[in-house]
Design an enzyme around this catalytic site. Structure first.
Site, PDB file in Angstrom:
ATOM      1  N   TYR A 163      51.451 -12.286 -22.420  1.00 46.39           N
ATOM      2  CA  TYR A 163      50.315 -12.701 -21.576  1.00 46.39           C
ATOM      3  C   TYR A 163      49.423 -11.492 -21.301  1.00 46.39           C
ATOM      4  O   TYR A 163      48.214 -11.520 -21.551  1.00 46.39           O
ATOM      5  CB  TYR A 163      50.850 -13.302 -20.271  1.00 46.39           C
ATOM      6  CG  TYR A 163      49.858 -13.390 -19.150  1.00 46.39           C
ATOM      7  CD1 TYR A 163      49.802 -12.408 -18.157  1.00 46.39           C
ATOM      8  CD2 TYR A 163      48.967 -14.452 -19.059  1.00 46.39           C
ATOM      9  CE1 TYR A 163      48.893 -12.486 -17.119  1.00 46.39           C
ATOM     10  CE2 TYR A 163      48.058 -14.545 -18.008  1.00 46.39           C
ATOM     11  CZ  TYR A 163      48.029 -13.544 -17.042  1.00 46.39           C
ATOM     12  OH  TYR A 163      47.127 -13.616 -16.004  1.00 46.39           O
ATOM     13  N   LYS A 197      45.537 -10.499 -22.191  1.00 43.78           N
ATOM     14  CA  LYS A 197      44.543 -10.322 -21.105  1.00 43.78           C
ATOM     15  C   LYS A 197      43.788  -9.003 -21.310  1.00 43.78           C
ATOM     16  O   LYS A 197      42.615  -8.884 -20.969  1.00 43.78           O
ATOM     17  CB  LYS A 197      45.213 -10.351 -19.734  1.00 43.78           C
ATOM     18  CG  LYS A 197      45.742 -11.694 -19.291  1.00 43.78           C
ATOM     19  CD  LYS A 197      44.643 -12.746 -19.152  1.00 43.78           C
ATOM     20  CE  LYS A 197      43.835 -12.592 -17.879  1.00 43.78           C
ATOM     21  NZ  LYS A 197      42.880 -13.733 -17.690  1.00 43.78           N
TER      22      LYS A 197
HETATM   23  N1  LIG Z   1      47.677 -16.570 -10.502  1.00 47.74           N
HETATM   24  C1  LIG Z   1      47.630 -15.240 -10.468  1.00 47.74           C
HETATM   25  O1  LIG Z   1      48.416 -14.566  -9.768  1.00 47.74           O
HETATM   26  C2  LIG Z   1      46.609 -14.514 -11.292  1.00 47.74           C
HETATM   27  C3  LIG Z   1      46.438 -13.142 -11.064  1.00 47.74           C
HETATM   28  C4  LIG Z   1      45.483 -12.447 -11.818  1.00 47.74           C
HETATM   29  C5  LIG Z   1      44.717 -13.123 -12.751  1.00 47.74           C
HETATM   30  N2  LIG Z   1      44.913 -14.439 -12.946  1.00 47.74           N
HETATM   31  C6  LIG Z   1      44.051 -15.109 -13.915  1.00 47.74           C
HETATM   32  O2  LIG Z   1      43.319 -16.105 -13.194  1.00 47.74           O
HETATM   33  C7  LIG Z   1      42.974 -17.184 -14.049  1.00 47.74           C
HETATM   34  C8  LIG Z   1      43.377 -18.491 -13.391  1.00 47.74           C
HETATM   35  O3  LIG Z   1      44.758 -18.430 -13.181  1.00 47.74           O
HETATM   36  P1  LIG Z   1      45.484 -19.603 -12.344  1.00 47.74           P
HETATM   37  O4  LIG Z   1      46.587 -18.973 -11.599  1.00 47.74           O
HETATM   38  O5  LIG Z   1      44.461 -20.399 -11.630  1.00 47.74           O
HETATM   39  O6  LIG Z   1      46.121 -20.465 -13.540  1.00 47.74           O
HETATM   40  P2  LIG Z   1      46.167 -22.037 -13.759  1.00 47.74           P
HETATM   41  O7  LIG Z   1      47.166 -22.256 -14.846  1.00 47.74           O
HETATM   42  O8  LIG Z   1      46.328 -22.745 -12.478  1.00 47.74           O
HETATM   43  O9  LIG Z   1      44.699 -22.368 -14.319  1.00 47.74           O
HETATM   44  C9  LIG Z   1      44.328 -22.107 -15.650  1.00 47.74           C
HETATM   45  C10 LIG Z   1      43.500 -23.291 -16.149  1.00 47.74           C
HETATM   46  O10 LIG Z   1      43.104 -23.024 -17.495  1.00 47.74           O
HETATM   47  C11 LIG Z   1      43.168 -24.245 -18.210  1.00 47.74           C
HETATM   48  N3  LIG Z   1      43.308 -23.985 -19.648  1.00 47.74           N
HETATM   49  C12 LIG Z   1      44.361 -23.400 -20.270  1.00 47.74           C
HETATM   50  N4  LIG Z   1      44.156 -23.390 -21.595  1.00 47.74           N
HETATM   51  C13 LIG Z   1      42.939 -23.983 -21.830  1.00 47.74           C
HETATM   52  C14 LIG Z   1      42.188 -24.276 -22.993  1.00 47.74           C
HETATM   53  N5  LIG Z   1      42.624 -23.967 -24.211  1.00 47.74           N
HETATM   54  N6  LIG Z   1      40.994 -24.890 -22.840  1.00 47.74           N
HETATM   55  C15 LIG Z   1      40.536 -25.215 -21.606  1.00 47.74           C
HETATM   56  N7  LIG Z   1      41.207 -24.970 -20.452  1.00 47.74           N
HETATM   57  C16 LIG Z   1      42.397 -24.362 -20.578  1.00 47.74           C
HETATM   58  C17 LIG Z   1      44.395 -24.959 -17.650  1.00 47.74           C
HETATM   59  O11 LIG Z   1      44.341 -26.354 -17.910  1.00 47.74           O
HETATM   60  C18 LIG Z   1      44.288 -24.609 -16.166  1.00 47.74           C
HETATM   61  O12 LIG Z   1      43.614 -25.626 -15.464  1.00 47.74           O
HETATM   62  C19 LIG Z   1      43.681 -16.908 -15.370  1.00 47.74           C
HETATM   63  O13 LIG Z   1      42.748 -16.347 -16.277  1.00 47.74           O
HETATM   64  C20 LIG Z   1      44.744 -15.852 -15.019  1.00 47.74           C
HETATM   65  O14 LIG Z   1      45.013 -15.002 -16.118  1.00 47.74           O
HETATM   66  C21 LIG Z   1      45.825 -15.173 -12.246  1.00 47.74           C
HETATM   67  C1  LIG Z   2      62.337 -12.305  -7.408  1.00 49.92           C
HETATM   68  C2  LIG Z   2      61.815 -12.818  -8.733  1.00 49.92           C
HETATM   69  C3  LIG Z   2      62.100 -11.862  -9.871  1.00 49.92           C
HETATM   70  C4  LIG Z   2      60.312 -13.129  -8.649  1.00 49.92           C
HETATM   71  C5  LIG Z   2      60.009 -14.472  -7.964  1.00 49.92           C
HETATM   72  C6  LIG Z   2      58.524 -14.608  -7.738  1.00 49.92           C
HETATM   73  C7  LIG Z   2      57.704 -14.591  -9.050  1.00 49.92           C
HETATM   74  C8  LIG Z   2      57.727 -15.969  -9.682  1.00 49.92           C
HETATM   75  C9  LIG Z   2      56.273 -14.112  -8.731  1.00 49.92           C
HETATM   76  C10 LIG Z   2      56.289 -12.757  -7.996  1.00 49.92           C
HETATM   77  C11 LIG Z   2      55.086 -11.938  -8.506  1.00 49.92           C
HETATM   78  C12 LIG Z   2      54.257 -12.993  -9.259  1.00 49.92           C
HETATM   79  C13 LIG Z   2      53.208 -12.536 -10.221  1.00 49.92           C
HETATM   80  C14 LIG Z   2      52.819 -13.384 -11.252  1.00 49.92           C
HETATM   81  C15 LIG Z   2      53.558 -14.673 -11.548  1.00 49.92           C
HETATM   82  C16 LIG Z   2      54.612 -15.079 -10.491  1.00 49.92           C
HETATM   83  C17 LIG Z   2      55.340 -13.862  -9.936  1.00 49.92           C
HETATM   84  C18 LIG Z   2      56.063 -13.121 -11.061  1.00 49.92           C
HETATM   85  C19 LIG Z   2      51.797 -12.934 -12.296  1.00 49.92           C
HETATM   86  C20 LIG Z   2      52.628 -12.441 -13.477  1.00 49.92           C
HETATM   87  C21 LIG Z   2      50.887 -14.126 -12.739  1.00 49.92           C
HETATM   88  C22 LIG Z   2      49.817 -13.680 -13.729  1.00 49.92           C
HETATM   89  C23 LIG Z   2      48.927 -12.597 -13.118  1.00 49.92           C
HETATM   90  O1  LIG Z   2      47.873 -12.221 -13.984  1.00 49.92           O
HETATM   91  C24 LIG Z   2      49.719 -11.368 -12.646  1.00 49.92           C
HETATM   92  C25 LIG Z   2      50.207 -10.538 -13.814  1.00 49.92           C
HETATM   93  C26 LIG Z   2      48.761 -10.486 -11.843  1.00 49.92           C
HETATM   94  O2  LIG Z   2      48.299  -9.425 -12.280  1.00 49.92           O
HETATM   95  O3  LIG Z   2      48.434 -10.880 -10.730  1.00 49.92           O
HETATM   96  C27 LIG Z   2      50.860 -11.828 -11.693  1.00 49.92           C
HETATM   97  C28 LIG Z   2      51.681 -10.699 -11.093  1.00 49.92           C
HETATM   98  C29 LIG Z   2      52.518 -11.239  -9.926  1.00 49.92           C
END
Ligand SMILES: NC(=O)c1ccc[n+]([C@@H]2O[C@H](COP(=O)([O-])OP(=O)(O)OC[C@H]3O[C@@H](n4cnc5c(N)ncnc54)[C@H](O)[C@@H]3O)[C@@H](O)[C@H]2O)c1
Ligand SMILES: CC(C)CCC[C@@H](C)[C@H]1CC[C@H]2C3=C(CC[C@]12C)[C@@]1(C)CC[C@H](O)[C@@](C)(C(=O)O)[C@@H]1CC3
Length: 345
Positions: free
Chosen positions: A144, A148
């Protein structure tokens, strides 16, 4: 009666708008009188005023109708990190992002705001108050993050003031909040399976967790300040709560808030990380025969056992960013939003 068209700079599209961050972003954009079209491979809700376009962002012909008459695009789509599907990450986050850029240029989109990730510089070792000029991870811990990094490079390199196509990347870290699908639900599932009794390492590692409304705020600030004379063009920006917290204190606050016991017993970080690596290799070798996904992946263990918090001084300086919801309030609102995940529910 013809619908009153908003000025072009208030017409936007959210790619990935059905997701956790995407839907919060859509809701805030509507509050701020934007006209919003959502493009996503699935439709997860209906909202008055939102036009949904369902499709795969890897398909330019599917994308283009969603970008018609749009000046601003937010790209926050990605496959779920937990899928650990290298091919899918590559297809969507790299090839798909190329398609998004091409479609934006063809459609005359002027601004593209990418949701990147602070972890593009994370290699599993401590990062304390990391700034955006840290180098990209040479050895990303998971597929992943590997994609990114490439995704962010593609979007920032596409920034071209001459062509009137401006881009910026927002790097949130550890987004949490109501409707989050991957942090609290996974944490609760682990607790319900008795896997949250242990603290990995000494428990003092500080990390960023960012309430989703602060991430939305950072995205909209960037979009509204993205102009050819702005310093933010073509640059990445950390958006955090600016309140690093001990990883295990955060876990405990959420778990106890939902009625579960806090983790208590310490396990050596090196031991757990080594076991996670072994399990990952075993899963890789056995994949043709049996599909199993270890709960404790190397990335999750590294995130659980090291310092990883980032400076958002550049966002404060260039965009006037500051968090709009405190960590404490964010945790309270998050716990209250999951009654169905409470112990005994
Ligand atoms: N959740 C976090 O902690 C976190 C932290 C840093 C960055 N991000 C980034 O934020 C963004 C949103 O993350 P999120 O947590 O809301 O995830 P999420 O999975 O809830 O949302 C992602 C959305 O993208 C859509 N998607 C996936 N593949 C697709 C495709 N081929 N075509 C069209 N739509 C597609 C999915 O249907 C989903 O609705 C992502 O780019 C993720 O990398 C998330
Ligand atoms: C105790 C266990 C080993 C962890 C249980 C919680 C775990 C599921 C979350 C804790 C930190 C979270 C996290 C992301 C996903 C869920 C956790 C691992 C993350 C990898 C999601 C994608 C983002 O892009 C991320 C890499 C970011 O930079 O924010 C997230 C990092 C934290």
């Amino acid at each position: 009666m013809a619908t009153r068209l908003r000025p072009s700079n208030k017409r936007c599209a959210v790619i990935g708008g059905s997701g956790f961050l995407g839907r919060h972003l859509v809701e805030k954009l509507l509050d701020r009188s934007y006209s919003v079209s959502v493009f996503d491979i699935r439709q997860s809700y209906e909202l008055p005023g939102v036009t949904f376009h369902q499709g795969d962002l890897c398909d330019k012909q599917a994308l283009l109708p969603a970008l018609k008459d749009v000046s601003l695009v937010f790209h926050c789509a990605s496959p779920a990190p937990a899928s650990d599907d290298r091919g899918l990450f590559h297809k969507v986050n790299i090839q798909g992002t190329r398609t998004v850029i091409q479609a934006c240029m063809e459609a005359g989109v002027q601004k593209l705001v990418l949701t990147s990730s602070a972890s593009v510089v994370f290699e599993g070792t401590d990062i304390k108050n990391g700034r955006e000029d840290l180098p990209y991870a040479k050895k990303p811990i998971d597929y992943y993050t590997e994609t990114k990094i490439e995704q962010e490079k593609l979007v920032l390199e596409a920034c071209d003031k001459e062509k009137g196509f401006l881009t910026v990347a927002i790097r949130p870290h550890g987004i949490f909040g109501p409707r989050d699908p991957q942090l609290v639900p996974i944490l609760v599932d682990m607790a319900r399976r008795g896997k949250m009794k242990f603290i990995i390492g000494d428990g003092t590692n500080l990390v960023d967790f960012t309430f989703v409304e602060n991430v939305v705020h950072g995205h909209i600030l960037a979009a509204e300040r993205l102009r050819s004379d702005s310093p933010i063009c073509g640059k990445p920006y950390h958006i955090t709560n600016d309140e690093p917290i001990r990883f295990w204190d955060f876990m405990s606050e959420v778990l106890v808030g939902l009625g579960y016991a806090a983790p208590r017993y310490h396990l050596p970080y090196a031991l757990v990380y080594g076991l996670a690596m072994l399990l990952w290799l075993l899963a890789l070798i056995l994949r043709p025969l049996v599909a199993f996904k270890p709960t404790f992946t190397p990335m999750r263990v590294a995130l659980a056992g090291t310092h990883h918090y980032y400076s958002c001084e550049r966002a404060k300086q260039d965009m006037g960013y500051k968090p709009v919801v405190s960590l404490k309030e964010g945790i309270t609102r998050t716990v209250e939003s999951y009654p169905h995940l409470r112990q005994g529910a």
